[in-house]
Design an enzyme around this catalytic site. Structure first.
Site, short mmCIF file in Angstrom:
data_model
loop_
_atom_site.label_atom_id
_atom_site.label_comp_id
_atom_site.label_asym_id
_atom_site.label_seq_id
_atom_site.Cartn_x
_atom_site.Cartn_y
_atom_site.Cartn_z
N GLY A 71 -5.84 1.10 -13.35
CA GLY A 71 -6.97 1.03 -12.42
C GLY A 71 -8.29 1.26 -13.29
O GLY A 71 -8.65 0.96 -14.26
N ILE A 72 -8.80 2.52 -12.57
CA ILE A 72 -10.17 3.01 -13.23
C ILE A 72 -9.87 3.43 -14.57
O ILE A 72 -10.80 3.29 -15.51
CB ILE A 72 -10.50 4.17 -12.18
CG1 ILE A 72 -11.14 3.47 -10.92
CG2 ILE A 72 -11.68 4.84 -12.85
CD1 ILE A 72 -11.17 4.59 -9.85
N TYR A 73 -8.77 4.06 -14.87
CA TYR A 73 -8.41 4.34 -16.28
C TYR A 73 -8.34 3.56 -17.39
O TYR A 73 -8.01 3.62 -18.53
CB TYR A 73 -7.34 5.62 -16.27
CG TYR A 73 -7.75 7.08 -15.73
CD1 TYR A 73 -8.96 6.97 -15.29
CD2 TYR A 73 -6.91 7.92 -15.72
CE1 TYR A 73 -9.64 8.41 -14.95
CE2 TYR A 73 -7.08 9.24 -15.17
CZ TYR A 73 -8.59 9.25 -14.79
OH TYR A 73 -8.91 10.67 -14.48
N ASP B 238 0.82 -1.04 -0.09
CA ASP B 238 -0.01 0.18 0.00
C ASP B 238 0.89 1.23 -0.03
O ASP B 238 1.58 1.62 0.97
CB ASP B 238 -0.84 -0.19 1.35
CG ASP B 238 -1.69 1.19 1.49
OD1 ASP B 238 -2.42 1.30 2.41
OD2 ASP B 238 -1.35 2.45 0.90
N ILE B 239 0.87 2.14 -1.22
CA ILE B 239 1.90 3.10 -1.27
C ILE B 239 1.58 3.95 -0.03
O ILE B 239 2.76 4.84 0.19
CB ILE B 239 1.67 3.81 -2.58
CG1 ILE B 239 2.93 4.52 -3.03
CG2 ILE B 239 0.50 4.72 -2.54
CD1 ILE B 239 2.81 4.97 -4.64
N ASP C 149 -5.80 7.32 -5.36
CA ASP C 149 -6.08 8.77 -5.19
C ASP C 149 -7.17 8.71 -3.63
O ASP C 149 -6.71 9.56 -2.94
CB ASP C 149 -6.97 9.27 -6.19
CG ASP C 149 -7.23 10.95 -6.23
OD1 ASP C 149 -7.56 11.26 -7.09
OD2 ASP C 149 -6.46 11.66 -5.31
N SER D 244 -2.63 4.71 -14.30
CA SER D 244 -3.75 4.56 -15.38
C SER D 244 -4.01 2.99 -15.32
O SER D 244 -5.04 2.61 -16.12
CB SER D 244 -3.30 5.01 -16.67
OG SER D 244 -3.14 6.32 -16.70
N ASN E 286 -7.05 12.59 -10.71
CA ASN E 286 -7.68 13.11 -11.81
C ASN E 286 -7.48 14.49 -12.03
O ASN E 286 -6.70 14.98 -11.15
CB ASN E 286 -8.90 12.86 -11.80
CG ASN E 286 -9.82 13.51 -10.64
OD1 ASN E 286 -9.74 14.75 -10.41
ND2 ASN E 286 -10.23 12.54 -9.81
N1 APR Z 1 -1.41 1.55 -2.89
C1 APR Z 1 -0.58 1.29 -4.15
N2 APR Z 1 -1.40 1.16 -5.29
C2 APR Z 1 -2.69 1.22 -5.26
C3 APR Z 1 -3.31 1.67 -4.03
C4 APR Z 1 -2.63 1.74 -2.83
N3 APR Z 1 -3.09 2.02 -1.89
N4 APR Z 1 -4.97 1.57 -4.29
C5 APR Z 1 -4.84 1.37 -5.61
N5 APR Z 1 -3.82 1.05 -6.27
C6 APR Z 1 -3.43 0.54 -7.59
C7 APR Z 1 -4.52 0.01 -8.33
O1 APR Z 1 -4.34 -1.31 -8.16
C8 APR Z 1 -4.06 0.37 -9.72
O2 APR Z 1 -2.88 -0.73 -10.06
O3 APR Z 1 -3.15 1.91 -8.28
C9 APR Z 1 -3.39 1.62 -9.67
C10 APR Z 1 -3.87 2.61 -10.50
O4 APR Z 1 -5.34 2.65 -10.19
P1 APR Z 1 -6.28 3.68 -9.82
O5 APR Z 1 -6.23 4.18 -8.52
O6 APR Z 1 -7.61 3.43 -10.26
O7 APR Z 1 -5.87 5.23 -10.60
P2 APR Z 1 -5.92 5.12 -12.34
O8 APR Z 1 -6.31 3.73 -13.04
O9 APR Z 1 -4.83 5.98 -12.68
O10 APR Z 1 -7.28 5.79 -12.59
C11 APR Z 1 -7.22 7.30 -11.95
O11 APR Z 1 -9.13 6.79 -10.58
O12 APR Z 1 -9.08 7.17 -8.40
C12 APR Z 1 -9.51 7.73 -9.44
O13 APR Z 1 -9.25 9.95 -8.99
C13 APR Z 1 -8.91 8.97 -9.53
O14 APR Z 1 -10.27 9.92 -11.40
C14 APR Z 1 -8.86 9.36 -11.07
C15 APR Z 1 -8.84 7.81 -11.66
#
Ligand code: APR
Length: 173
Positions: A121-123, A12-13, A36, A119, A26
């Protein structure tokens, strides 16, 4: 050796004791889900206060704030590209996230920085391609900049970790 300055972990970062952690934000910089949300929860409400003063961030760019209640001194917020099938310069924008984050960390005299898998995860960015871009961007940066001593790729899921491990250490995977 560049490879001595790169570390791969699964964690967990928000728990890392490094000079800067990178947030996959975002463009509003006002928080969200995923990493985030985790970073904002761990840093406390002052982080959002400072983010509000930044007026957002375009995709591919980065902004820096204090870390507040995090162990990290700084949070570097960068906005990754939303995956659209590779037709909207996603690779270039993703590479820019890593480069701009490193530049901002160096300017703020950070010697250690941890990245999430921006990018992926959600992206929706394909994890394998994103891992290659992340590693190549960081390698290129470290070849021509020597003040950042440690770049940590902080994976949160097994898939990402496996992709990074295979690329970073092909002999052992
Ligand atoms: N520590 C490390 N990595 C994490 C953690 C954490 N606590 N929580 C999630 N991740 C990882 C996810 O598993 C993924 O591999 O971070 C990576 C990026 O995923 P997202 O957080 O969904 O980010 P992203 O894909 O860049 O999408 C950005 O998501 O949270 C919203 O506000 C953000 O709208 C923006 C979008």
């Amino acid at each position: 050796m560049i490879s001595d300055r790169i570390e791969l972990i699964k964690a967990d970062i928000t728990t890392l004791n490094v000079d800067a952690i990178v947030n996959a934000a975002n463009s509003s910089l006002l928080g969200g889900g995923g990493v985030d949300g985790a970073i904002h929860r761990a840093a406390g409400r002052m982080l959002l206060e400072e983010c509000r003063s930044l007026g957002g961030c375009p995709t591919g760019e980065a902004r820096i704030t204090k870390g507040y209640e995090l162990k990290a001194r700084y949070v570097v917020h960068t906005v990754g590209p939303v995956w659209k099938g590779g037709i909207a310069d996603e690779p270039g924008k993703l590479a820019s996230c890593y480069y701009e984050s490193l530049i901002l960390a160096e300017v703020n005299k950070c010697s250690s920085i941890a990245f999430p898998n921006i990018s992926t995860g959600i992206y929706g960015y394909p994890k394998k391609e994103a891992a290659l871009i992340a590693i190549n961007s960081v390698n290129d940066y470290l070849k021509s900049h020597d003040s950042i001593q440690k770049v940590i790729f902080c994976c949160f899921d097994c898939d990402n970790y496996e992709y990074y491990a295979r690329i970073l250490d092909p002999g052992n995977n």
